[in-house]
Scaffold this motif. Structure first.
Motif, PDB file in Angstrom:
ATOM      1  N   GLU A 177       0.734  -1.353  -0.160  1.00 49.46           N
ATOM      2  CA  GLU A 177       0.383  -0.369  -0.037  1.00 49.46           C
ATOM      3  C   GLU A 177       0.804   1.589  -0.052  1.00 49.46           C
ATOM      4  O   GLU A 177       0.921   2.372  -0.683  1.00 49.46           O
ATOM      5  CB  GLU A 177      -1.086  -0.095   1.140  1.00 49.46           C
ATOM      6  CG  GLU A 177      -1.755  -1.151   1.927  1.00 49.46           C
ATOM      7  CD  GLU A 177      -2.888  -1.238   2.420  1.00 49.46           C
ATOM      8  OE1 GLU A 177      -2.821  -0.389   2.832  1.00 49.46           O
ATOM      9  OE2 GLU A 177      -3.336  -2.080   2.990  1.00 49.46           O
ATOM     10  N   ARG A 178       2.125   0.773   0.556  1.00 46.44           N
ATOM     11  CA  ARG A 178       3.138   2.514   0.605  1.00 46.44           C
ATOM     12  C   ARG A 178       3.884   1.792   2.086  1.00 46.44           C
ATOM     13  O   ARG A 178       3.852   0.332   1.899  1.00 46.44           O
ATOM     14  CB  ARG A 178       2.420   4.238   1.985  1.00 46.44           C
ATOM     15  CG  ARG A 178       1.400   3.510   3.061  1.00 46.44           C
ATOM     16  CD  ARG A 178       1.576   4.531   3.626  1.00 46.44           C
ATOM     17  NE  ARG A 178       2.833   5.440   3.993  1.00 46.44           N
ATOM     18  CZ  ARG A 178       2.518   6.586   4.681  1.00 46.44           C
ATOM     19  NH1 ARG A 178       1.234   7.103   4.802  1.00 46.44           N
ATOM     20  NH2 ARG A 178       3.812   6.608   5.591  1.00 46.44           N
TER      21      ARG A 178
ATOM     22  N   THR B  27       3.392   0.236   5.176  1.00 46.07           N
ATOM     23  CA  THR B  27       2.344  -0.129   5.145  1.00 46.07           C
ATOM     24  C   THR B  27       2.154  -1.800   3.613  1.00 46.07           C
ATOM     25  O   THR B  27       1.912  -1.237   3.273  1.00 46.07           O
ATOM     26  CB  THR B  27       0.779   0.155   4.532  1.00 46.07           C
ATOM     27  OG1 THR B  27       0.856   1.779   6.052  1.00 46.07           O
ATOM     28  CG2 THR B  27      -0.239   0.019   5.261  1.00 46.07           C
TER      29      THR B  27
ATOM     30  N   ASN C  93      -9.587  -3.389   2.412  1.00 44.19           N
ATOM     31  CA  ASN C  93      -8.518  -2.102   2.773  1.00 44.19           C
ATOM     32  C   ASN C  93      -8.739  -1.084   2.894  1.00 44.19           C
ATOM     33  O   ASN C  93     -10.601  -0.902   2.232  1.00 44.19           O
ATOM     34  CB  ASN C  93      -6.999  -2.108   2.753  1.00 44.19           C
ATOM     35  CG  ASN C  93      -7.361  -1.854   1.373  1.00 44.19           C
ATOM     36  OD1 ASN C  93      -7.445  -1.422   0.728  1.00 44.19           O
ATOM     37  ND2 ASN C  93      -5.594  -2.539   0.741  1.00 44.19           N
TER      38      ASN C  93
ATOM     39  N   PHE D  78      -8.524   1.111   0.653  1.00 43.93           N
ATOM     40  CA  PHE D  78      -8.762   1.048  -0.637  1.00 43.93           C
ATOM     41  C   PHE D  78      -9.924   0.797  -0.781  1.00 43.93           C
ATOM     42  O   PHE D  78     -10.261   0.568  -2.648  1.00 43.93           O
ATOM     43  CB  PHE D  78      -7.056   1.141  -1.439  1.00 43.93           C
ATOM     44  CG  PHE D  78      -5.789   2.140  -0.971  1.00 43.93           C
ATOM     45  CD1 PHE D  78      -6.509   3.754  -1.063  1.00 43.93           C
ATOM     46  CD2 PHE D  78      -5.227   1.254  -0.540  1.00 43.93           C
ATOM     47  CE1 PHE D  78      -4.751   4.110  -0.325  1.00 43.93           C
ATOM     48  CE2 PHE D  78      -4.395   2.151   0.453  1.00 43.93           C
ATOM     49  CZ  PHE D  78      -4.275   3.465   0.088  1.00 43.93           C
TER      50      PHE D  78
ATOM     51  N   VAL E 151      -3.163  -0.779  -5.030  1.00 45.28           N
ATOM     52  CA  VAL E 151      -2.042  -1.918  -4.211  1.00 45.28           C
ATOM     53  C   VAL E 151      -0.873  -1.842  -5.440  1.00 45.28           C
ATOM     54  O   VAL E 151      -1.824  -2.364  -6.697  1.00 45.28           O
ATOM     55  CB  VAL E 151      -2.059  -2.402  -3.585  1.00 45.28           C
ATOM     56  CG1 VAL E 151      -3.530  -2.121  -2.809  1.00 45.28           C
ATOM     57  CG2 VAL E 151      -3.326  -3.331  -4.506  1.00 45.28           C
TER      58      VAL E 151
END
Length: 550
Positions: free
Chosen positions: A26-27, A30, A44, A46, A71
């Protein structure tokens, strides 16, 4: 991740299949490990992501949810797995792991042993480093933790490269099956100094050990233990400082108090014309240290197994003197007489075993040696070719050879040493050769000149036959000594010397037949009594002590 089957190997060039493990990114802070199942979904912030949309896409692909969020689907490399795995214990992170693999000199094909499996963070990276032909054996005293790690290795596809064992290395040490085989050893234990002797036993010569300790007191005590058998001892602390590179909007002309400030100097090409006017509040790319920098994790202590030359040199000296004295005796008296004297070896072995190994023989074992000593004495005093130099040389060779055997046995059973019987004997032989070369050149080297050999040939000496017999004698003697050392590692020194006496029966009988050595009746009976004592010893060794009455 590291499956050996090329058709199943996960890489950025292979499409995702059902059952694969993927890292959902995700990032940078994360991420999540997810097993792909066609009928499953991931929810999630998103949105909802269907696994069926992932199948067929390549690793690294960007996938979208029902809300338009996205993602990335990444391959589960060891670096990413370290960031997403379940923390059953404190783990090592990328900075420490990369340092460990480099300083342990781990390459494909290495055999690595690890104590303290924990969450398996380091183990995963070790498996990739030794792949495809190496192997990692990792041990943990906690059975449930070991089982969880085994399941994780199955998920990440490295189970063919990693074997997980349940064992308390601090108290039990590493299994004996790995003696002298490990290229590297990693210890993550509360008391690593207790496992260091065992690690020294399983390491190859010049192998490297690494110990991870969170406290400096652990490092100090470990280094004290390492000094006895390791060299090149070094301790490191890895402090990783990360930077954030972002685009910021800042006003270079104003500060909080309203005063003017100049923009920081910037090395860049100066645009011409209208481009030379820059908006003071335009975005700028800046780098600053991360606010959540990871601090102290632990100390990494590395050490290289040293070569045990100081302990081997006395063995080589005893080996050299034993062979030299035996040849002196053979040059002075008959072959049969020399070997009759050397049949007293068990007596000296019992004595040295008590002195050096602390092995006390039973009453029956000592009693069986009396006929050996008496028979040798009887044969010696009735020997037609008796010579004090020959007798003393043979007796001295008993002392040197048996001290060599007993000390070699002591070396073989020491846990901190790793040389097996073949390597030990090879090094002893090499050192013995180096010791004897100067003496051979001094005593015999001048004689073996072309003119000397030609003169000897004119007197009837067959040079070719001499060389062939010398080579055959050397080969046979070395082979005998090598087999003798192999047997010494399997039995006690006393049993080994008694077995040698059986060999001397063949030598004595053969020498009498070949050299037509005259044998008097008393000499014959003395030899027979000595060999009978050898037989009685073998029977005494098989006797089991009587159980005590209760």
């Amino acid at each position: 991740m590291l499956l050996m089957d090329p058709s199943k190997k996960i890489s950025f060039n292979r499409c995702i299949r059902e059952g694969d493990l993927v890292i959902v990114y995700e990032r940078h802070d994360t991420m999540k490990a997810v097993k792909v199942c066609e009928n499953s979904v991931l929810q999630n912030r998103f949105g909802v992501f269907k696994h069926s949309d992932w199948i067929g896409k390549r690793f690294g692909s960007k996938v979208f949810s029902n809300k338009g969020g996205f993602v990335y689907l990444l391959a589960p490399t060891p670096e990413l797995w370290t960031l997403v795995l379940s923390h059953r214990t404190q783990i090592l992170y990328i900075a420490d792991i990369s340092f460990v693999i480099m300083y342990l000199e781990i390459v494909p094909g290495c055999l690595v042993l690890e104590s303290g499996t924990g969450s398996g963070s380091l183990t995963t990276s070790l498996a990739r480093a030794v792949a495809p032909t190496g192997h990692v054996y990792t041990f943990d005293f906690h059975e449930q933790r070991a089982a969880s790690a085994r399941e994780d290795f199955e998920r990440t596809g490295i189970s063919t490269l990693v074997t997980v064992g349940v064992r308390d290395i601090q108290s039990e040490g590493f299994p004996d099956e790995f003696v002298g085989l490990a290229d590297s050893v990693f210890l993550d234990l509360p008391q690593p100094w207790l496992a260091i002797p065992s690690a020294g036993k399983i390491l190859k010569q010049d192998g490297i050990l690494c110990s991870f300790s969170p406290c400096i007191e652990q490092v100090q005590r470990s280094c004290e233990t390492l000094r006895s058998n390791f060299t090149d001892i070094r301790t490191f602390e890895i402090l990783l400082r990360t930077y954030e590179v972002r685009e910021w909007k800042m006003d270079c002309s104003k500060v909080d108090d309203g005063s003017s400030v100049a923009c920081p100097p910037c090395k860049r090409r100066q645009p011409s014309g209208e481009e030379s006017v820059r908006d003071p509040s335009s975005p700028a790319v800046m780098a600053r240290p991360s606010a959540e920098a990871r601090g102290h994790t632990g100390y990494l202590t590395f050490a290289r197994l040293s070569f045990q030359l100081a302990a081997i040199i006395p063995l080589a000296v005893a080996h050299t003197l034993g062979n030299l004295l035996t040849n002196v005796s053979l040059g002075r008296v008959n072959v049969s007489f020399t070997h009759t004297i050397k049949a007293m070896e068990p007596f000296f072995t019992v004595l040295f075993s008590v002195l050096f190994l602390g092995e006390w023989p039973t009453f029956w074992t000592v009693s069986s040696l009396i006929p050996v000593v008496g028979g040798v004495a009887l044969a010696s005093f009735t020997e037609a070719s008796f010579n004090w130099i020959g007798f003393c040389s043979a007796m001295a060779s008993n002392v040197t050879n048996q001290s060599r055997n007993v000390l070699s046995k002591k070396f073989m059973v020491r846990k901190e040493d790793t040389l097996d019987n073949i390597n030990l004997f090879s090094i002893i032989t090499i050192i013995s050769f180096i010791l004897l070369v100067p003496a051979a050149i001094l005593l015999e080297g001048v004689k073996f000149t072309p003119s000397y050999l030609q003169s000897a040939a004119n007197q009837g000496l067959n040079i070719r036959e001499l060389c062939i017999r010398s080579l055959l004698a050397g080969f046979c003697f070395h082979s005998y000594q090598q087999v003798s050392y192999m047997i010494l590692q399997m039995v006690s020194p006393v049993t080994h010397s008694v077995g040698n006496c059986v060999k001397r029966v063949v030598v004595i009988v053969s020498s009498v037949i070949v050299f037509q050595t005259p044998v008097s009746p008393i000499n014959f009976h003395g030899t027979a009594v000595a060999l009978t004592g050898v037989f009685l010893y073998s029977k005494a060794k098989r006797m089991k002590p009587m159980p005590k009455a209760t």
